[in-house]
Design a protein around this motif. Structure first.
Motif, PDB file in Angstrom:
ATOM      1  N   LYS A 276      37.737  44.724  35.404  1.00 37.46           N
ATOM      2  CA  LYS A 276      38.739  44.106  36.142  1.00 37.46           C
ATOM      3  C   LYS A 276      39.886  44.969  36.429  1.00 37.46           C
ATOM      4  O   LYS A 276      40.863  44.685  37.330  1.00 37.46           O
ATOM      5  CB  LYS A 276      39.377  43.055  35.081  1.00 37.46           C
ATOM      6  CG  LYS A 276      38.409  41.829  34.950  1.00 37.46           C
ATOM      7  CD  LYS A 276      39.022  40.827  34.005  1.00 37.46           C
ATOM      8  CE  LYS A 276      39.740  40.054  34.854  1.00 37.46           C
ATOM      9  NZ  LYS A 276      40.481  38.830  34.231  1.00 37.46           N
ATOM     10  N   ALA A 277      40.017  46.139  35.901  1.00 38.93           N
ATOM     11  CA  ALA A 277      41.077  47.265  36.390  1.00 38.93           C
ATOM     12  C   ALA A 277      41.391  47.427  37.581  1.00 38.93           C
ATOM     13  O   ALA A 277      42.605  47.249  38.106  1.00 38.93           O
ATOM     14  CB  ALA A 277      40.747  48.403  35.646  1.00 38.93           C
ATOM     15  N   PRO A 278      40.382  47.789  38.403  1.00 33.68           N
ATOM     16  CA  PRO A 278      40.862  47.957  39.965  1.00 33.68           C
ATOM     17  C   PRO A 278      41.530  46.586  40.517  1.00 33.68           C
ATOM     18  O   PRO A 278      42.514  46.851  41.305  1.00 33.68           O
ATOM     19  CB  PRO A 278      39.420  48.171  40.555  1.00 33.68           C
ATOM     20  CG  PRO A 278      38.633  48.808  39.412  1.00 33.68           C
ATOM     21  CD  PRO A 278      38.896  48.014  38.457  1.00 33.68           C
ATOM     22  N   GLU A 279      40.847  45.639  40.428  1.00 34.28           N
ATOM     23  CA  GLU A 279      41.391  44.449  40.886  1.00 34.28           C
ATOM     24  C   GLU A 279      42.954  44.116  40.407  1.00 34.28           C
ATOM     25  O   GLU A 279      43.956  43.784  41.140  1.00 34.28           O
ATOM     26  CB  GLU A 279      40.845  43.127  40.487  1.00 34.28           C
ATOM     27  CG  GLU A 279      41.226  41.831  40.990  1.00 34.28           C
ATOM     28  CD  GLU A 279      40.514  40.708  40.288  1.00 34.28           C
ATOM     29  OE1 GLU A 279      40.872  39.448  40.403  1.00 34.28           O
ATOM     30  OE2 GLU A 279      39.114  40.688  40.111  1.00 34.28           O
ATOM     31  N   ILE A 280      43.118  44.435  39.334  1.00 36.01           N
ATOM     32  CA  ILE A 280      44.448  44.532  38.275  1.00 36.01           C
ATOM     33  C   ILE A 280      45.466  45.324  39.159  1.00 36.01           C
ATOM     34  O   ILE A 280      46.684  44.949  39.302  1.00 36.01           O
ATOM     35  CB  ILE A 280      44.514  44.356  36.890  1.00 36.01           C
ATOM     36  CG1 ILE A 280      43.695  43.212  36.335  1.00 36.01           C
ATOM     37  CG2 ILE A 280      45.722  44.283  36.319  1.00 36.01           C
ATOM     38  CD1 ILE A 280      43.297  43.087  34.987  1.00 36.01           C
ATOM     39  N   ALA A 281      45.053  46.406  39.276  1.00 32.57           N
ATOM     40  CA  ALA A 281      46.063  47.743  39.677  1.00 32.57           C
ATOM     41  C   ALA A 281      46.130  47.263  40.977  1.00 32.57           C
ATOM     42  O   ALA A 281      47.581  47.469  41.356  1.00 32.57           O
ATOM     43  CB  ALA A 281      44.991  48.850  39.734  1.00 32.57           C
ATOM     44  N   ASP A 282      45.531  46.758  42.024  1.00 30.75           N
ATOM     45  CA  ASP A 282      45.713  46.088  43.391  1.00 30.75           C
ATOM     46  C   ASP A 282      47.084  45.047  43.184  1.00 30.75           C
ATOM     47  O   ASP A 282      47.791  45.121  43.990  1.00 30.75           O
ATOM     48  CB  ASP A 282      44.516  45.837  44.022  1.00 30.75           C
ATOM     49  CG  ASP A 282      43.847  46.763  44.541  1.00 30.75           C
ATOM     50  OD1 ASP A 282      44.074  48.064  44.140  1.00 30.75           O
ATOM     51  OD2 ASP A 282      42.488  46.481  44.744  1.00 30.75           O
ATOM     52  N   ASP A 283      46.695  44.217  42.393  1.00 32.58           N
ATOM     53  CA  ASP A 283      47.706  43.116  42.153  1.00 32.58           C
ATOM     54  C   ASP A 283      48.956  43.670  41.697  1.00 32.58           C
ATOM     55  O   ASP A 283      50.009  43.270  42.234  1.00 32.58           O
ATOM     56  CB  ASP A 283      47.165  42.214  41.081  1.00 32.58           C
ATOM     57  CG  ASP A 283      47.995  40.870  41.001  1.00 32.58           C
ATOM     58  OD1 ASP A 283      48.427  40.238  41.973  1.00 32.58           O
ATOM     59  OD2 ASP A 283      48.655  40.537  39.925  1.00 32.58           O
ATOM     60  N   LEU A 284      48.953  44.599  40.819  1.00 32.77           N
ATOM     61  CA  LEU A 284      50.319  45.186  40.294  1.00 32.77           C
ATOM     62  C   LEU A 284      51.079  46.102  41.339  1.00 32.77           C
ATOM     63  O   LEU A 284      52.308  45.868  41.598  1.00 32.77           O
ATOM     64  CB  LEU A 284      50.328  46.025  39.399  1.00 32.77           C
ATOM     65  CG  LEU A 284      49.628  45.507  37.683  1.00 32.77           C
ATOM     66  CD1 LEU A 284      49.152  46.697  36.655  1.00 32.77           C
ATOM     67  CD2 LEU A 284      50.470  44.484  37.173  1.00 32.77           C
TER      68      LEU A 284
END
Length: 334
Positions: A276-284
Motif C-alpha cells: 500500500k506504500a505507493p498509494e499512501i505516498a501519493d495521498d500524502l
C-alpha cells in the motif's frame, strides 16, 4: 508463530470464516486507576494463565528488571540511572497479591500520542509531526542499542510525560510503553531470525476478537511488518520495528490507524500480498506533505527489510533531526 492468537490460526485454517468473530480464552488482565496514588494498575490473574503464559510472564518481568535502574519488586535502587529509563514507561512496582500480579504505573496527565491525535479535530502540522516522530525514533534507537526489539509500536504505545531534564520545565518527552512484547536480540546479529519467543497475549490485556462495531479501530497486527506477520522460516529482525515506525508516521499524518476495520485474516492477506506504500505516498503528496516526510515513510515501510534504515540512521536524517532539535512543548497538547 509470533502470537498465540487462536482466532488468527483458525482464520487461516478456515478462510471461509475469516470475517467471523473468534472468541479467545478469557483475558487474564484487569485495569484499574488508583486516584489516591495517581497510579494505573494492570492486574494479571495467574489462575487464568496456562504454563506457557506463566513462563512468558515471568520472563517479561525479569527482562523489565534488567532494563530498569530501580528494583521493581524489592525497593532497592542502583546508583547510576540508565539513559533508557527516560525512554521507557517502566512499572514503578510489581507485586504479588494472592493469585494476582499487579504492575503499578505512574499516570501521565498528557496520555499518549494517540490521545493527542484524537482529542483535537484539527490535523497536526508537519513540524509537530516531526517533533513527535523524532522522539519515537530516538526512544527506539535507545532500545535497539541495548539489544531489545519492541515488536508492538503504535501511537497508543507512545506515552507523553514530563521531561526529566532540570532545565526543561516546560518541555515534554515521549516514552515507549506496551512493553509486554519486548524480546532480547543479539546486538551483533543482523540476520533475520525465526526463533524469537512468541507474544503471549492472555496476560497482555488485548481485545483480540474482531468486531465490526469497532469501526475505526485496527487489530494489533496492522503495525507488524510483513516478515513478522508471515510466521515463516525466514524470520525477522531490527527492521520490523522500523516498519512499525512507518505506520506511526502514517497515523500522525492522517489521524487514522492502518488497515482500519479489517479482520485479522484480512490484515494478514493485505500485508503479505499488497504493497500500500505507493498509494499512501501519493495521498500524502496530495495533502501537501514534504518530499522529505514522504521519503522517510517509504523507507520505513519498504517491503524489503534489508533496505529499511536502522533507528540510528533514521534519527540522523535531516527531516527527523529538525524535529529532534525542536522542543516538545506543552502547547502542543492544548
Amino acid at each position: 508463530m509470533i502470537c498465540d492468537e487462536a482466532f488468527m490460526s483458525s482464520a487461516l485454517d478456515v478462510p471461509i470464516k475469516g470475517d467471523q468473530t473468534y472468541p479467545v480464552s478469557t483475558p487474564a488482565v484487569e485495569h484499574q486507576y488508583d486516584e489516591d496514588q495517581n497510579k494505573w494498575l494492570r492486574m494479571v490473574n495467574l489462575e487464568l494463565c496456562d504454563r506457557a503464559d506463566l513462563s512468558s510472564l515471568m520472563s517479561n518481568i525479569n527482562f523489565l528488571q534488567k532494563l530498569a535502574s530501580v528494583r521493581l519488586y524489592c525497593g532497592a535502587t542502583d546508583y547510576e540511572p540508565k539513559e533508557i529509563d527516560a525512554c521507557l514507561c517502566l512499572p514503578t512496582k510489581i507485586e504479588l497479591i494472592g493469585t494476582r500480579i499487579i504492575f503499578s504505573y505512574q499516570l501521565s496527565p498528557f496520555g499518549s500520542v494517540y490521545d493527542l491525535l484524537h482529542q483535537h479535530s484539527r490535523p497536526l502540522d508537519e513540524t509537530s509531526i516531526a517533533i513527535l516522530f523524532s522522539r519515537a525514533v530516538y526512544c527506539l534507537a535507545q532500545l535497539h542499542s541495548r539489544g531489545v526489539l519492541h515488536r508492538n509500536l503504535s501511537t497508543k504505545h507512545l506515552l507523553v510525560n514530563e521531561a526529566r531534564k532540570e532545565d526543561s520545565s516546560n518541555e515534554l518527552a515521549i516514552q515507549l510503553c506496551g512493553l509486554g512484547s519486548l524480546t532480547q536480540f543479539p546486538l551483533s546479529c543482523n540476520i533475520l531470525r525465526n526463533d524469537l519467543p512468541p507474544i503471549h497475549v492472555s496476560w497482555r490485556g488485548w481485545k483480540l476478537w474482531y468486531d465490526k462495531s469497532m469501526g475505526s479501530v485496527s487489530h494489533p497486527t496492522a503495525w507488524y511488518s510483513p516478515e513478522m506477520i508471515g510466521q515463516d522460516f525466514v524470520g525477522y529482525s531490527w527492521p520490523s520495528d522500523i516498519h512499525s515506525l512507518g505506520w506511526i508516521l502514517y497515523e500522525l499524518c492522517t489521524k487514522n490507524e492502518p488497515y482500519v476495520g479489517l479482520s485479522p485474516i484480512q490484515v494478514v492477506l493485505e500485508k503479505l500480498t499488497n504493497d500500500k506504500a505507493p498509494e499512501i505516498a501519493d495521498d500524502l503528496e496530495a495533502k501537501g506533505y514534504s518530499n522529505e516526510l514522504i521519503r522517510v515513510f517509504q523507507a520505513c515501510v519498504c517491503r524489503n527489510p534489508g533496505k529499511r534504515p536502522t533507528a540510528n540512521q533514521l534519527l540522523h536524517t535531516p527531516w527527523v533531526q529538525r524535529g529532534w532539535r525542536t522542543p516538545l512543548k506543552r502547547s502542543l497538547f492544548i
